[in-house]
Design a protein around this motif. Structure first.
Motif, mmCIF file in Angstrom:
data_model
loop_
_atom_site.group_PDB
_atom_site.id
_atom_site.type_symbol
_atom_site.label_atom_id
_atom_site.label_comp_id
_atom_site.label_asym_id
_atom_site.label_seq_id
_atom_site.Cartn_x
_atom_site.Cartn_y
_atom_site.Cartn_z
ATOM 1 N N LEU A 12 -8.992 -4.611 -1.687
ATOM 2 C CA LEU A 12 -8.218 -3.395 -1.401
ATOM 3 C C LEU A 12 -9.061 -2.146 -1.680
ATOM 4 C CD1 LEU A 12 -4.710 -4.330 -2.856
ATOM 5 C CD2 LEU A 12 -5.372 -4.172 -0.442
ATOM 6 N N THR A 19 -12.668 3.119 4.424
ATOM 7 C CA THR A 19 -11.812 3.872 5.346
ATOM 8 C C THR A 19 -11.871 5.365 5.060
ATOM 9 O OG1 THR A 19 -10.335 1.976 5.591
ATOM 10 C CG2 THR A 19 -9.458 4.137 6.218
ATOM 11 N N THR A 94 6.216 4.234 14.101
ATOM 12 C CA THR A 94 5.320 3.616 15.081
ATOM 13 C C THR A 94 4.889 4.544 16.207
ATOM 14 O OG1 THR A 94 7.199 2.737 16.320
ATOM 15 C CG2 THR A 94 6.226 1.309 14.638
ATOM 16 N N GLU A 103 2.386 4.642 10.313
ATOM 17 C CA GLU A 103 2.229 3.336 9.675
ATOM 18 C C GLU A 103 0.867 3.172 9.010
ATOM 19 O OE1 GLU A 103 1.022 2.628 13.999
ATOM 20 O OE2 GLU A 103 2.540 3.793 12.979
ATOM 21 N N PHE A 104 -0.184 3.708 9.625
ATOM 22 C CA PHE A 104 -1.527 3.607 9.043
ATOM 23 C C PHE A 104 -1.611 4.396 7.740
ATOM 24 C CE2 PHE A 104 -6.008 5.205 8.914
ATOM 25 C CZ PHE A 104 -6.615 3.994 8.635
ATOM 26 N N GLU A 105 -1.130 5.632 7.767
ATOM 27 C CA GLU A 105 -1.160 6.477 6.573
ATOM 28 C C GLU A 105 -0.310 5.880 5.452
ATOM 29 O OE1 GLU A 105 -0.707 7.548 9.673
ATOM 30 O OE2 GLU A 105 -2.368 8.937 9.993
ATOM 31 N N LEU A 106 0.838 5.307 5.823
ATOM 32 C CA LEU A 106 1.698 4.666 4.832
ATOM 33 C C LEU A 106 0.995 3.466 4.200
ATOM 34 C CD1 LEU A 106 4.490 4.556 3.462
ATOM 35 C CD2 LEU A 106 5.253 3.135 5.381
ATOM 36 N N SER A 107 0.308 2.679 5.024
ATOM 37 C CA SER A 107 -0.424 1.520 4.496
ATOM 38 C C SER A 107 -1.513 1.948 3.523
ATOM 39 C CB SER A 107 -1.050 0.719 5.644
ATOM 40 O OG SER A 107 -0.048 0.206 6.483
ATOM 41 N N LEU A 108 -2.290 2.971 3.904
ATOM 42 C CA LEU A 108 -3.329 3.472 3.000
ATOM 43 C C LEU A 108 -2.722 4.027 1.716
ATOM 44 C CD1 LEU A 108 -5.785 5.255 5.469
ATOM 45 C CD2 LEU A 108 -6.075 3.027 4.357
ATOM 46 N N ILE A 110 0.039 3.113 0.230
ATOM 47 C CA ILE A 110 0.517 2.015 -0.627
ATOM 48 C C ILE A 110 -0.662 1.283 -1.272
ATOM 49 C CG2 ILE A 110 1.774 -0.178 -0.658
ATOM 50 C CD1 ILE A 110 3.500 2.447 -0.468
ATOM 51 N N ILE A 111 -1.759 1.100 -0.532
ATOM 52 C CA ILE A 111 -2.960 0.504 -1.133
ATOM 53 C C ILE A 111 -3.449 1.388 -2.277
ATOM 54 C CG2 ILE A 111 -5.400 -0.040 -0.767
ATOM 55 C CD1 ILE A 111 -4.625 -0.870 2.114
ATOM 56 N N TYR A 114 -1.176 1.108 -5.247
ATOM 57 C CA TYR A 114 -1.452 -0.135 -5.964
ATOM 58 C C TYR A 114 -2.630 0.055 -6.923
ATOM 59 C CZ TYR A 114 -2.931 -4.851 -7.049
ATOM 60 O OH TYR A 114 -3.294 -5.971 -7.737
#
Length: 141
Positions: A12, A19, A94, A103-108, A110-111, A114
């Motif tokens: 991660l 990125t 989406t 969705e991409f920004e949300l994924s980054l 959350i990573i 974490y």
């Protein structure tokens, strides 16, 4: 943490670092002044673009090295929250056919969150510094 969790955290951290490094680099290569103008058009002071690009670029290297992982990741959470709220939210998760969703920004985000909560010590400079500090304290005592 268990071995598998440490490897997962390392992966991660690597994905996040690469990125953001690439995104920061592209902001500088593509003309940071243009990014500043774009920020200004959204009502965000243009100087913020320089800070964001610098945090993405330098922070990406730091994250890859495992240096200040939790702190840099906290900045990334804020940057992604800003990107979602100020740019992508109207397009939905989406996208809306005119622009991609968040969705991409949300994924980054959350990573990064974490890593703020759990860190990533495996193959990191932070873990070397912690060990050296512990050794230093042991020698002093």
């Amino acid at each position: 943490m268990k071995n598998g969790q440490e490897i997962g955290s390392l992966l991660l951290r690597a994905v996040l670092g690469i990125t953001f490094f690439v995104h920061g680099l592209s902001k500088f290569q593509g003309g940071i002044d243009n990014i500043g103008v774009w920020f200004h058009s959204m009502g965000i002071p243009s100087f913020i673009a320089y800070g964001v690009a610098t945090i993405e670029l330098v922070g990406g290297i730091m994250i890859l090295l495992g240096l200040g992982t939790r702190i840099v990741s906290a900045f990334y959470v804020l940057i992604m929250a800003g990107a979602i709220l100020f740019v992508k939210l109207p397009a939905g998760l989406t996208g809306n056919g005119k622009m991609p969703g968040y969705e991409f920004e949300l994924s980054l985000m959350i990573i990064a969150l974490y890593l703020v909560l759990n860190g990533s010590r495996f193959l990191s400079i932070d873990s070397i510094l912690v060990k050296a500090k512990g050794l230093s304290r042991a020698i002093q005592n």
